[in-house]
Write an enzyme that holds these catalytic residues in place. Structure first.
Site, PDB file in Angstrom:
ATOM      1  N   ASN A 210       0.950  -1.673  -0.024  1.00  0.00           N
ATOM      2  CA  ASN A 210       0.385   0.115  -0.050  1.00  0.00           C
ATOM      3  C   ASN A 210       0.697   0.971  -0.204  1.00  0.00           C
ATOM      4  O   ASN A 210       2.171   1.309  -0.278  1.00  0.00           O
ATOM      5  CB  ASN A 210      -0.950  -0.209   1.272  1.00  0.00           C
ATOM      6  CG  ASN A 210      -0.522   0.290   2.479  1.00  0.00           C
ATOM      7  OD1 ASN A 210       0.367   0.640   2.621  1.00  0.00           O
ATOM      8  ND2 ASN A 210      -0.438  -1.603   3.157  1.00  0.00           N
ATOM      9  N   LYS A 343     -10.544  -3.663  18.809  1.00  0.00           N
ATOM     10  CA  LYS A 343      -9.518  -3.795  18.706  1.00  0.00           C
ATOM     11  C   LYS A 343      -8.885  -4.342  20.477  1.00  0.00           C
ATOM     12  O   LYS A 343      -7.410  -3.976  20.637  1.00  0.00           O
ATOM     13  CB  LYS A 343      -8.424  -2.930  17.819  1.00  0.00           C
ATOM     14  CG  LYS A 343      -8.676  -3.285  16.674  1.00  0.00           C
ATOM     15  CD  LYS A 343      -7.617  -2.447  15.725  1.00  0.00           C
ATOM     16  CE  LYS A 343      -8.405  -2.811  14.331  1.00  0.00           C
ATOM     17  NZ  LYS A 343      -6.962  -3.600  13.040  1.00  0.00           N
TER      18      LYS A 343
HETATM   19  O1  C5P Z   1      -8.661  -2.264  10.403  1.00  0.00           O
HETATM   20  P1  C5P Z   1      -7.981  -1.243  10.693  1.00  0.00           P
HETATM   21  O2  C5P Z   1      -6.596  -2.078   9.312  1.00  0.00           O
HETATM   22  O3  C5P Z   1      -8.153  -0.131   9.578  1.00  0.00           O
HETATM   23  O4  C5P Z   1      -7.013  -0.693  12.083  1.00  0.00           O
HETATM   24  C1  C5P Z   1      -5.769   0.231  11.979  1.00  0.00           C
HETATM   25  C2  C5P Z   1      -5.210  -0.089  13.099  1.00  0.00           C
HETATM   26  O5  C5P Z   1      -5.167  -0.970  13.572  1.00  0.00           O
HETATM   27  C3  C5P Z   1      -4.165   0.522  13.056  1.00  0.00           C
HETATM   28  O6  C5P Z   1      -3.399   1.218  14.211  1.00  0.00           O
HETATM   29  C4  C5P Z   1      -3.031  -0.126  12.369  1.00  0.00           C
HETATM   30  O7  C5P Z   1      -1.468  -0.414  12.136  1.00  0.00           O
HETATM   31  C5  C5P Z   1      -3.576  -1.991  13.605  1.00  0.00           C
HETATM   32  N1  C5P Z   1      -3.647  -2.779  12.416  1.00  0.00           N
HETATM   33  C6  C5P Z   1      -2.428  -4.091  12.832  1.00  0.00           C
HETATM   34  N2  C5P Z   1      -3.162  -5.015  12.346  1.00  0.00           N
HETATM   35  C7  C5P Z   1      -3.290  -5.760  11.364  1.00  0.00           C
HETATM   36  C8  C5P Z   1      -4.185  -4.561  10.826  1.00  0.00           C
HETATM   37  C9  C5P Z   1      -3.992  -2.537  11.211  1.00  0.00           C
HETATM   38  O8  C5P Z   1      -2.106  -3.897  13.513  1.00  0.00           O
HETATM   39  N3  C5P Z   1      -3.710  -6.932  10.726  1.00  0.00           N
END
Ligand code: C5P
Length: 400
Positions: A210, A343
């Site tokens: 990304n 989370k």
């Molecule tokens: O679910 P999303 O990707 O939007 O969540 C963003 C947050 O979760 C950020 O803090 C990102 O670093 C963390 N994240 C993570 N592991 C993932 C996906 C997101 O730690 N697989």
């Protein structure tokens, strides 16, 4: 590497005989590795030329508020937002009076009003002018608004008088500014930060990834280090220099990032998930470069990656404060609030990535800090200024 390394310092010089020392100030700041941009007031251009300052800073000098050419490049608002710190040196009695009144009648005062960054003022004037009640009241007013007053020095003056009012020597100004990027409020604290994108290998030459630049996570690492914390930065592949006094752990994939995070995060004081982790990875990595099949499409079989931050938030020896980012393009706050709960985070930093100024790769950001108790908006500012605010808010959360 010093504390000013890579910091964006906006040096504003006003029209006094000490303006020539502004040139030395810029030279010393550059020597410390700072990125410097210069604003000259109209009076300052009588003492020192824009060309001198351009040669020293390596950037165009800014002199006019309403200059079509300058506004088409870095306009006054962009300049204000670019800064991690603005220093006005020398600051004449007139500039101090105009700052105290909140005037915006030239570029220097307008930028000083418009910047979200901290502002420092180094006065320089005749000792009688400095001692005048009007100047003293104005300086006290600026100080009460959080503006840092640096100096003045006392001694022999250009006009022949002796007394306080001399511009502090540039070396001393640089030393004071450098301290501005240092405090010991998080001494003894340990923080683990994830930053940048992850790469999910498809075959030996291709990957899924990304647009994350890693700038926000790296700015946080620098701000935590400046507050005296021990910082472990788990970084995906980015084109950024490793910050000073930060231990960097380079990883490539989400699984590697998750392994590093779970190893390092236990018992930490803070865990900050600033990485843009790929949600999925190819179910299997082809051992050889996949060949194009003429006339046929290709489907990739993907499996879900671990949610790193949610995993860390559930560790038995969970870090005391766990904070993550929510980069959203719509319904920012409601998605962010839900994500924080889902989370198990103490804070979520919501960030609108649909706007060009705050999208991936930008040097600036504007965010909402969301906790169980309150929500705070931080207006558009340099990522370092935003990082300093986030660190302060997280430190407050820890102390509570
Ligand atoms: O679910 P999303 O990707 O939007 O969540 C963003 C947050 O979760 C950020 O803090 C990102 O670093 C963390 N994240 C993570 N592991 C993932 C996906 C997101 O730690 N697989």
């Amino acid at each position: 590497m010093g504390r000013l390394h890579q910091r964006h310092i906006l040096v504003a010089i006003s029209g006094g005989i000490a303006a020539y020392k502004g040139a030395e100030l810029v030279r010393l700041l550059k020597k410390q590795g700072a990125a410097v941009r210069v604003v000259l007031s109209r009076g300052a251009t009588e003492f020192i030329t824009p060309l001198t300052m351009q040669a020293l800073s390596g950037e165009p000098t800014h002199t006019e508020l309403l200059d079509e050419e300058a506004e088409a490049g870095m306009g006054h608002i962009e300049l204000a937002r670019w800064a991690d710190l603005m220093v006005i040196a020398p600051a004449t009695a007139d500039v101090i009076a105009r700052l105290a009144q909140g005037r915006a009648d030239d570029l220097l005062t307008t930028v000083a009003l418009a910047t979200p960054a901290p502002v420092a003022v180094a006065p320089a004037m005749n000792q009688q002018m400095w001692a005048h009640a009007a100047t003293q009241d104005n300086v006290a007013l600026l100080a009460s608004r959080g503006i840092q007053i640096i100096g003045p020095d006392a001694g022999e003056q250009a006009c022949g008088d002796i007394g306080p009012g001399r511009l502090l020597e540039p070396e001393a100004i640089v030393a004071t500014l450098s301290e501005r990027f240092e405090n010991r409020s998080l001494e003894g604290r340990r923080v683990v930060i994830t930053a940048g994108p992850t790469r999910e290998a498809i075959d030996p030459v291709r990957y899924l990834s990304n647009h994350s630049s890693g700038k926000m996570g790296y700015a946080l690492a620098q701000a935590f280090a400046a507050a005296g914390a021990q910082v472990e930065l788990i970084s995906g592949p980015v084109a950024l220099e490793p910050p000073a006094r930060v231990t960097v752990h380079q990883v490539t994939s989400a699984v590697e990032m998750c392994d590093a995070a779970t190893k390092l995060a236990g018992d930490a004081d803070f865990f900050i998930g600033a990485a843009a982790v790929a949600d999925y990875r190819p179910a299997a990595k082809a051992s050889e470069k996949m060949k194009k099949q003429e006339g046929r499409g290709l489907s990739l079989d993907l499996v879900e990656n671990p949610d790193i931050i949610a995993t860390v938030a559930q560790l038995p020896n969970r870090p005391r404060i766990v904070a993550g980012f929510a980069a959203e393009t719509h319904d920012l706050l409601s998605h962010a609030r839900a994500k924080r709960l889902r989370k198990g985070l103490d804070m979520i930093i919501a960030n609108d990535v649909s706007a060009p100024e705050t999208t991936f790769g930008s040097n600036q950001n504007a965010v909402h800090l969301i906790t169980a108790e309150n929500e705070t908006h931080l207006a558009l500012a340099s990522k370092y200024v935003i990082a300093e605010h986030i660190v302060a808010a997280l430190a407050t959360q820890l102390s509570e």
